[in-house]
Design an enzyme around this catalytic site. Structure first.
Site, PDB file in Angstrom:
ATOM      1  N   ASP A  85     -12.131  -9.439   4.747  1.00 23.69           N
ATOM      2  CA  ASP A  85     -13.401  -9.477   4.005  1.00 23.69           C
ATOM      3  C   ASP A  85     -13.975 -10.891   4.071  1.00 23.69           C
ATOM      4  OD1 ASP A  85     -13.308  -6.797   3.192  1.00 23.69           O
ATOM      5  OD2 ASP A  85     -13.901  -7.272   1.138  1.00 23.69           O
ATOM      6  N   TYR A 135       0.795  -1.227   0.000  1.00 21.88           N
ATOM      7  CA  TYR A 135       0.000   0.000   0.000  1.00 21.88           C
ATOM      8  C   TYR A 135       0.834   1.288   0.000  1.00 21.88           C
ATOM      9  CZ  TYR A 135      -4.494  -2.318   0.689  1.00 21.88           C
ATOM     10  OH  TYR A 135      -5.648  -3.053   0.511  1.00 21.88           O
TER      11      TYR A 135
HETATM   12  C1  IPM Z   1     -10.383  -1.590   3.465  1.00 16.72           C
HETATM   13  C2  IPM Z   1     -10.614  -1.145   2.058  1.00 16.72           C
HETATM   14  C3  IPM Z   1      -9.496  -0.209   1.613  1.00 16.72           C
HETATM   15  C4  IPM Z   1      -8.198  -1.012   1.670  1.00 16.72           C
HETATM   16  C5  IPM Z   1      -9.682   0.425   0.231  1.00 16.72           C
HETATM   17  C6  IPM Z   1     -11.008   1.154   0.106  1.00 16.72           C
HETATM   18  C7  IPM Z   1      -8.548   1.358  -0.126  1.00 16.72           C
HETATM   19  O1  IPM Z   1     -10.732  -2.257   1.225  1.00 16.72           O
HETATM   20  O2  IPM Z   1     -10.334  -0.729   4.366  1.00 16.72           O
HETATM   21  O3  IPM Z   1     -10.253  -2.789   3.707  1.00 16.72           O
HETATM   22  O4  IPM Z   1      -7.817  -1.655   0.690  1.00 16.72           O
HETATM   23  O5  IPM Z   1      -7.559  -0.987   2.708  1.00 16.72           O
HETATM   24 MG    MG Z   2     -10.789  -4.114   2.283  1.00 18.62          MG
END
Ligand code: IPM
Ligand code: MG
Length: 358
Positions: free
Chosen positions: A252, A136
């Site tokens: 997720d 990231y």
């Molecule tokens: C999360 C989201 C974010 C991430 C996106 C929206 C940038 O998926 O908070 O998990 O990838 O961290």
């Molecule tokens: Mg996410």
């Protein structure tokens, strides 16, 4: 009386809908114990379309001086992919050095779990996602875009400081959870160091820091195997520490174990400093403003925020009320199929808080 300064960013889509319910619940729970001063910020994809404004540096500086920030969701279909997400979400995570992303995966009612035969005793683990490094960092780019010679690079960064502080937080949390649950402490580290050898920094740091925590059971899983095991045998896990991207993905998946993304909350932390709390779902523009989005993720984010700020009683009252509404079947699902509107669900949590107080 203690007054907390809390930044509020409703954001896009269902973000403002669910944040309003989170704040409603917060107002219901603070009676007499503490006060909150809310500072609203307009940043979102919709705001960008109107003003072309992203988050300026002076606002990041201002956020550093708050106690906490509550965020709804960011993402607008008419704005360049990721532009506002990077400005607001990653602006907060990187700008405030929020190096821990804490994502509890806890099942409150067996009926919510899509896995046959698994109940609340089986699904209760917390993922610590390293939050300021890995994939990231935005190091990379595209050269000769659109040509036959096009080259795209993306560099993953793992620093000793970054890996160690996440790992150490993991051991401390595993220890705290052991005390709370009266079970032995257990920390699992998830990486992919067999294929991506530089991730060996995670393997080594985990082993070294682990020597300071002989009371904590320590094990390791490659992320591919972990995704399988967390579905087959979620009861194996208690506290899990992992890289930024793997943490994004497995949480997720984890949210489905607990009843869906509508329920999942997270804390982006720099222990001791201003931190940010958000539901982990996105902006869902297709159902925005229709009073159908599930606000429980945002409400649980408020619970995490109050816990972080030291208001343990308020945090627990929120969590217990949500848990009761789910386990008693009054709320049957954490999505639009529940048949309960966004504001009604917020009202139910408030009512439950008041009932439990009386
Ligand atoms: C999360 C989201 C974010 C991430 C996106 C929206 C940038 O998926 O908070 O998990 O990838 O961290
Ligand atoms: Mg996410």
């Amino acid at each position: 009386m203690k007054t907390y300064n809390i930044g509020v960013i409703g954001g896009d889509g269902i973000g403002p809908d669910v944040v309003a319910e989170g704040l409603k619940v917060l107002r219901a729970v603070k009676d007499g114990g503490f006060d909150c001063n809310f500072v609203e910020y307009p940043y979102s994809g919709a705001y960008y379309l109107k003003t072309k404004e992203l988050v300026p540096d002076r606002v990041i500086e201002e956020w550093r001086g708050l106690d906490a920030v509550l965020l709804g969701a960011i993402g607008h279909p008419d704005v360049e992919v990721g532009l506002v997400e990077r400005s607001v979400i990653l602006g907060l995570r990187f700008g405030l050095d929020l190096y821990i992303n804490l994502r509890p995966i806890k099942l409150y009612a067996e009926a919510l779990c899509p896995i046959k035969g698994k109940g609340p005793d089986d699904i209760d683990f917390t993922v610590i996602r390293e939050n300021t490094e890995g994939e990231y960092t935005q190091i990379g780019g595209i050269l000769k875009k659109g040509t036959a010679d096009e080259v795209a690079t993306s560099t993953s960064i793992y620093t000793r400081v970054g890996v160690e502080r996440a790992t150490r937080y993991g051991f401390e949390l595993a220890r705290a959870r052991a005390v709370q649950s009266n079970r032995p402490g257990h920390l699992t580290m998830v990486d992919k160091a067999n294929a991506i050898r530089p991730q060996e920094i995670w393997t080594r740091t985990f082993a070294e820091v682990g020597k300071e925590y002989p009371d904590i059971k320590q094990d390791h899983a490659y992320v591919d195997a972990f995704t399988m095991l967390m579905i087959q045998q979620p009861e194996r896990y208690d506290t899990v520490v992992t890289t930024n991207l793997y943490g994004d993905i497995i949480t997720d998946l984890g949210s489905t174990l607990q009843g869906g993304i509508g329920l999942a909350a997270s804390g982006n932390l720099h222990p001791g400093k201003a931190s940010m709390f958000e539901p982990i779902h996105g902006s869902a523009p297709d159902i925005a403003g229709q009073n159908v989005a599930c606000p429980l993720g945002a409400i649980m984010a408020v619970s995490m925020m109050m816990d972080y700020l030291g208001e343990k009683t308020a945090a627990k009252r929120i969590e217990d009320s949500v848990a009761f509404l789910l386990s008693s079947g009054q709320i049957k699902s954490a999505d639009a199929r529940s048949g309960i509107g966004t504001t009604q669900m917020g009202d139910m949590v408030v009512e439950q808080i008041q009932l439990s107080a009386g």
